[in-house]
Structures are given as structure tokens and as C-alpha cells.
Write a protein that holds these residues in place. Sequence first.
Motif, PDB file in Angstrom:
ATOM      1  N   THR A 187      54.153   8.678  40.206  1.00  0.00           N
ATOM      2  CA  THR A 187      53.614   9.662  39.267  1.00  0.00           C
ATOM      3  C   THR A 187      53.950   9.291  37.827  1.00  0.00           C
ATOM      4  OG1 THR A 187      55.588  11.039  39.609  1.00  0.00           O
ATOM      5  CG2 THR A 187      53.657  11.536  40.953  1.00  0.00           C
TER       6      THR A 187
ATOM      7  N   ARG B 132      51.305   8.148  34.755  1.00  0.00           N
ATOM      8  CA  ARG B 132      51.305   8.845  33.456  1.00  0.00           C
ATOM      9  C   ARG B 132      51.499   7.840  32.331  1.00  0.00           C
ATOM     10  NH1 ARG B 132      54.137  13.055  36.199  1.00  0.00           N
ATOM     11  NH2 ARG B 132      56.134  12.179  35.552  1.00  0.00           N
ATOM     12  N   TYR B 133      52.340   6.834  32.542  1.00  0.00           N
ATOM     13  CA  TYR B 133      52.541   5.802  31.513  1.00  0.00           C
ATOM     14  C   TYR B 133      51.224   5.053  31.256  1.00  0.00           C
ATOM     15  CZ  TYR B 133      55.152   2.340  28.807  1.00  0.00           C
ATOM     16  OH  TYR B 133      55.625   1.538  27.786  1.00  0.00           O
TER      17      TYR B 133
ATOM     18  N   GLN C 189      57.745   8.906  27.704  1.00  0.00           N
ATOM     19  CA  GLN C 189      57.479   8.829  29.143  1.00  0.00           C
ATOM     20  C   GLN C 189      58.472   7.902  29.831  1.00  0.00           C
ATOM     21  OE1 GLN C 189      55.700  10.503  31.147  1.00  0.00           O
ATOM     22  NE2 GLN C 189      56.022   9.238  32.962  1.00  0.00           N
TER      23      GLN C 189
ATOM     24  N   GLU D 123      42.544   8.815  37.113  1.00  0.00           N
ATOM     25  CA  GLU D 123      42.813  10.248  37.195  1.00  0.00           C
ATOM     26  C   GLU D 123      42.883  10.707  38.656  1.00  0.00           C
ATOM     27  OE1 GLU D 123      40.004  12.347  34.811  1.00  0.00           O
ATOM     28  OE2 GLU D 123      40.720  11.477  32.920  1.00  0.00           O
TER      29      GLU D 123
ATOM     30  N   TYR E  36      48.333   6.269  31.704  1.00  0.00           N
ATOM     31  CA  TYR E  36      47.463   7.229  31.009  1.00  0.00           C
ATOM     32  C   TYR E  36      47.680   7.157  29.501  1.00  0.00           C
ATOM     33  CZ  TYR E  36      45.401  11.686  29.589  1.00  0.00           C
ATOM     34  OH  TYR E  36      44.649  12.651  28.958  1.00  0.00           O
ATOM     35  N   TRP E  37      48.953   7.128  29.079  1.00  0.00           N
ATOM     36  CA  TRP E  37      49.251   7.082  27.649  1.00  0.00           C
ATOM     37  C   TRP E  37      48.983   5.701  27.059  1.00  0.00           C
ATOM     38  CZ3 TRP E  37      48.726  11.426  25.703  1.00  0.00           C
ATOM     39  CH2 TRP E  37      49.265  12.583  26.264  1.00  0.00           C
TER      40      TRP E  37
ATOM     41  N   GLN F 142      42.923   5.945  31.808  1.00  0.00           N
ATOM     42  CA  GLN F 142      42.244   7.235  31.713  1.00  0.00           C
ATOM     43  C   GLN F 142      40.851   7.200  32.334  1.00  0.00           C
ATOM     44  OE1 GLN F 142      42.434   9.084  27.823  1.00  0.00           O
ATOM     45  NE2 GLN F 142      44.632   8.695  27.589  1.00  0.00           N
TER      46      GLN F 142
ATOM     47  N   GLN G  26      46.222   9.681  39.953  1.00  0.00           N
ATOM     48  CA  GLN G  26      47.272  10.611  39.526  1.00  0.00           C
ATOM     49  C   GLN G  26      47.325  11.820  40.449  1.00  0.00           C
ATOM     50  OE1 GLN G  26      48.350  11.608  35.441  1.00  0.00           O
ATOM     51  NE2 GLN G  26      46.703  10.274  34.701  1.00  0.00           N
TER      52      GLN G  26
END
Length: 377
Positions: A219, A223-224, A242, A179, A226-227, A174, A182
Motif C-alpha cells: 500500500t 502511494r509513493y 510518504q 488506482e 501515485y505521488w 496515477q 491501490q
Amino acid sequence: MDLLGMLANKPRLLALGEPTHLENDLLRLRNKVFRQLVEDEGYRTITLESDCLMGLVVDDYVTSGVGDLDDVMANGFSHEWGGLAGNRELVQWMREFNEGRVDPVRFAGFDGPLETAGPASPRPVLTTLHTYLANWLDADLLPCTSDALDDLLGSDERWINPATMMDPTQSIGQTANAERLQQIAGELAVLVDTETPYLIAASSREDWQRARLYARTATGLLRYHYWMADQSDRRIARLLAQRDSMMAANLLDLVDRGPTLVFAHNSHLQREKSSMNMAGANHEWWSAGALVNAHLGEQYAFFATALGTMRHREVDTPPADTIEGVLYAQDQQLIDPRTLTGPLQPRVSPWFGYAALDPAHLPSIDGIVFVKDIKPA
């Protein structure tokens, strides 16, 4: 074993689940089913719960003979599954079947690059996707240069830090650079779609399809990550969801090739919501099978494998009031779930690596494949 004989229609995606991993008896049963589907029903693709990018190594080998079998088994499977005899036998058979054929059987992994210790660095997939597009498109269409992409990615060690699995504060998923990555991955994915006619003509349909795979993976992987950095109590559920979302996207793409057999854990293929107790809490999410079923409807079929004993794992004769206990007494290999009536109790597994069938899921299962006794791999 005629799985399709139990169905009203031939599905585009036929799912065969397993209740545990790493057992060659189950893999050899899968191999037998796939051979029958190929030879008698025209199926041409099998996809396994393995890294979708590593699976390209196996597909190149079985379709074109590229590489050496030992290297393919070492580098074409995630989770160390290339060392299993049943998987090696599958790859050998596919290569022999394809020799001299114009309509080869294909191999694919449908999992993300998500090993047990944590997700992979996004560098390989992002740089490969960027290079593909840079080879065919004007530079001003790309969201960044290769040097800028390299600077944003930074050190791979920061992405694959195993401490992030238990400590989200260790993740860089994050950060501002993540970001921006992403955003770049999304823009590259859009280019793959919006430039489809030109890219297919300039490169090839096969190269374009692989670019789509890299775009989905880039993508999804970001996202993975990110989590991974999420610090809420929903973190584990979001990671699980995810992963299955990435699986489902790959499966939906594969069915465009034609009728496909997918082999994975029952929990990834079931139509019901999945759940897992982890870190002192129960987490729920929709599995890949549930997501695919929502898209394909009757074109998706799910056969769950159940087992009686696995004594080398201390899984002994099942209680008579469980699904497995009823099947153990009947000694049948292919069962219509609608014939299992009466009060049935969930089987409690003494080993964490085995998950018995849930009686509440019977109405959403198209068929049960029963293996009475599993021998040590």
C-alpha cells in the motif's frame, strides 16, 4: 557507553542517528552500542535505514543460518550498504551470538523499497502477498485472481523507469490500472487483519507478521508511485513524507517484538520537522522519528551522533561557536544536550553528504554521541 543511563525510563524504541552515511567508524560505534544493549539490557532487535523486504534475507541468516554471508551482504541491504565492513561485522556478530540460542537477536530494515534512482515495481510485494492469502483463504474472498493481478501490473520497466524521478509525466502511478492496484492492495491488507486468527493458526505467527509487512509495503509503495506522478509544487514534499510514513509504520510494528535499536540518519529520527532544499525550493515534512514519537511518547528516545572532523570529505575542525566546536574542545563522547548553553550557530558543511546538528533542535534530543575524528572508510 551507557545511553540508557541518561534516561528516566527504558524506551521501547531507542534511536541512534548518524549525521552522514557510509562511514565505518560510525557503524562500528553503532555495533558497540547494540552489543551492550543486547548483553546488558535485553534488547533483541536492530533495524537499519535499509529496504525492509531485503532485510528479511539478513534476518533469516542471523536467526537460522540460512544462506551464505557473501550472498546475504549482497542481497540483504539496499543502497549498496552491504559492502560496508561495519555492516558485515554486525551481521557476523549477530549470527555468532544466535548460535544455539532460543531467544535470538533479530535484524530488520525499516525503509521502503525506494532506491535512489526511484521506487521498485510493486510486483514482487503484491504477488507474494496475494500468493500467501490464496494459499489459506477461499478464492472468493480475494479481490482478484493472480492472472488479473499480473495483467494490471504490466511491465516492470514502466514502474522502475528512472526518468520519472525528474519528470512526473513519465510515471504510471496515477493511471487507471495503478488506482485499481491501490484498491486491491488495500483489500488484501484488510484480509490480513480481518483473518488474523485463522491465518496465524493455519500458517504461523511469523508468516502472518511477514504478510503484514508485505501489506504495509504494497500500500505504501503504490502511494509513493501515485505521488511520483503528481505535477504540483508539493510533489517532492509528498514523496519525502510518504517515505518517512512507511518508515514509521515499520518501526511501530517492530517494537512489538520488544526493545529495539533503530539506526538511521539523524534527519529520519529527529522529533523536529525535517526540511530539504531540492529543485530550487525548500520542502518540509514530518520525519519517521517525529511520527513514532507522537505514538510512543516517552517510550521513544533519540540520541543524535555528531562529529568533529571528516578530513577525507574536507570537513575540518568545527568553528568554536557551533555544537560540534564546543564538543570538539571538551572531547567527551556522551553529552547531555541540556549542558550546551549560550549562543550557538549552525555549522555549515562544506560537503553535501554531511548534516551538522541544528542548535534549535537541542531541546528535543535526549543525548548526543560525539565522534571527534572520522577516518576514511
